[in-house]
Scaffold this motif. Structure first.
Motif, PDB file in Angstrom:
ATOM      1  N   TRP A  65      73.021 -74.224 -43.603  1.00 46.46           N
ATOM      2  CA  TRP A  65      72.400 -73.016 -44.113  1.00 46.46           C
ATOM      3  C   TRP A  65      72.590 -72.890 -45.626  1.00 46.46           C
ATOM      4  N   LYS A  66      73.554 -73.621 -46.167  1.00 40.86           N
ATOM      5  CA  LYS A  66      73.778 -73.578 -47.618  1.00 40.86           C
ATOM      6  C   LYS A  66      72.683 -74.291 -48.392  1.00 40.86           C
ATOM      7  N   GLN A  67      71.896 -75.112 -47.715  1.00 40.95           N
ATOM      8  CA  GLN A  67      70.840 -75.875 -48.370  1.00 40.95           C
ATOM      9  C   GLN A  67      69.489 -75.145 -48.358  1.00 40.95           C
ATOM     10  N   TYR A  68      69.446 -73.943 -47.789  1.00 41.81           N
ATOM     11  CA  TYR A  68      68.200 -73.193 -47.756  1.00 41.81           C
ATOM     12  C   TYR A  68      67.809 -72.743 -49.152  1.00 41.81           C
ATOM     13  N   THR A  69      66.507 -72.634 -49.382  1.00 40.45           N
ATOM     14  CA  THR A  69      66.039 -72.045 -50.625  1.00 40.45           C
ATOM     15  C   THR A  69      66.210 -70.536 -50.524  1.00 40.45           C
ATOM     16  N   VAL A  70      66.062 -69.850 -51.643  1.00 43.98           N
ATOM     17  CA  VAL A  70      66.184 -68.398 -51.651  1.00 43.98           C
ATOM     18  C   VAL A  70      65.102 -67.779 -50.762  1.00 43.98           C
ATOM     19  N   LYS A  71      63.910 -68.357 -50.814  1.00 38.33           N
ATOM     20  CA  LYS A  71      62.812 -67.828 -50.007  1.00 38.33           C
ATOM     21  C   LYS A  71      63.115 -67.956 -48.519  1.00 38.33           C
ATOM     22  N   GLU A  72      63.638 -69.102 -48.081  1.00 31.04           N
ATOM     23  CA  GLU A  72      63.982 -69.296 -46.676  1.00 31.04           C
ATOM     24  C   GLU A  72      65.123 -68.369 -46.254  1.00 31.04           C
ATOM     25  N   GLY A  73      66.100 -68.222 -47.122  1.00 29.32           N
ATOM     26  CA  GLY A  73      67.218 -67.331 -46.822  1.00 29.32           C
ATOM     27  C   GLY A  73      66.773 -65.888 -46.706  1.00 29.32           C
ATOM     28  N   TRP A  74      65.909 -65.460 -47.606  1.00 30.90           N
ATOM     29  CA  TRP A  74      65.402 -64.090 -47.575  1.00 30.90           C
ATOM     30  C   TRP A  74      64.578 -63.867 -46.303  1.00 30.90           C
ATOM     31  N   LEU A  75      63.767 -64.844 -45.927  1.00 31.18           N
ATOM     32  CA  LEU A  75      62.965 -64.728 -44.720  1.00 31.18           C
ATOM     33  C   LEU A  75      63.858 -64.639 -43.483  1.00 31.18           C
ATOM     34  N   ASN A  76      64.887 -65.465 -43.426  1.00 30.01           N
ATOM     35  CA  ASN A  76      65.819 -65.413 -42.299  1.00 30.01           C
ATOM     36  C   ASN A  76      66.556 -64.080 -42.251  1.00 30.01           C
ATOM     37  N   THR A  77      66.901 -63.531 -43.414  1.00 30.07           N
ATOM     38  CA  THR A  77      67.555 -62.234 -43.472  1.00 30.07           C
ATOM     39  C   THR A  77      66.637 -61.143 -42.941  1.00 30.07           C
ATOM     40  N   LEU A  78      65.369 -61.175 -43.335  1.00 25.31           N
ATOM     41  CA  LEU A  78      64.416 -60.172 -42.845  1.00 25.31           C
ATOM     42  C   LEU A  78      64.218 -60.269 -41.338  1.00 25.31           C
ATOM     43  N   ILE A  79      64.179 -61.474 -40.821  1.00 28.33           N
ATOM     44  CA  ILE A  79      64.025 -61.655 -39.375  1.00 28.33           C
ATOM     45  C   ILE A  79      65.248 -61.111 -38.643  1.00 28.33           C
ATOM     46  N   ALA A  80      66.431 -61.387 -39.167  1.00 27.40           N
ATOM     47  CA  ALA A  80      67.658 -60.875 -38.539  1.00 27.40           C
ATOM     48  C   ALA A  80      67.682 -59.352 -38.584  1.00 27.40           C
ATOM     49  N   MET A  81      67.247 -58.765 -39.694  1.00 25.23           N
ATOM     50  CA  MET A  81      67.195 -57.304 -39.789  1.00 25.23           C
ATOM     51  C   MET A  81      66.195 -56.727 -38.796  1.00 25.23           C
ATOM     52  N   GLU A  82      65.053 -57.387 -38.626  1.00 21.19           N
ATOM     53  CA  GLU A  82      64.049 -56.926 -37.667  1.00 21.19           C
ATOM     54  C   GLU A  82      64.613 -56.924 -36.253  1.00 21.19           C
ATOM     55  N   ILE A  83      65.315 -57.986 -35.895  1.00 23.12           N
ATOM     56  CA  ILE A  83      65.910 -58.064 -34.559  1.00 23.12           C
ATOM     57  C   ILE A  83      66.950 -56.966 -34.378  1.00 23.12           C
TER      58      ILE A  83
END
Length: 103
Positions: A65-83
């Motif tokens: 997960w440390k290799q994710y780009t900022v865009k991928e990390g932000w998208l994953n964060t939004l998905i986790a918040m939605e859930i």
């Protein structure tokens, strides 16, 4: 004042008709995607779900997960918040109130 109310009263049906006509394509698109995206997984899809969960656990343990780009990390964060928010809304609906269980 009465003139403005009369003017608004005559324009309101036209405005409402325009809003309804403008929202029909967007509503059709929403329904199309909702039928696909908002259904629970079928039993035939469970092996794929479990494999995805396993990949998620492996990437968490290995630090991928440390290799994710900022865009991928932000998208994953939004998905986790939605859930999380869907879980909270479901809890409130299940409890029947916002502030605790009715005993």
């Amino acid at each position: 004042m009465a003139k403005a109310a009369t003017s608004l009263g005559s324009k309101l049906p036209i405005l409402m008709k325009g809003m309804v006509e403008g929202s029909k394509p967007k509503l059709a698109t929403f329904v199309k995607y909702a039928k696909v995206e908002l259904v629970p997984p079928k039993m035939s899809e469970m092996p794929e779900v479990m494999a995805g969960f396993g990949r998620l656990m492996r990437s968490a343990k290995s630090g991928a997960w440390k290799q994710y780009t900022v865009k991928e990390g932000w998208l994953n964060t939004l998905i986790a918040m939605e859930i999380y928010f869907c879980f909270c809304i479901g809890e409130c609906i299940g409890k029947g109130s916002l502030l605790g269980y009715q005993v």
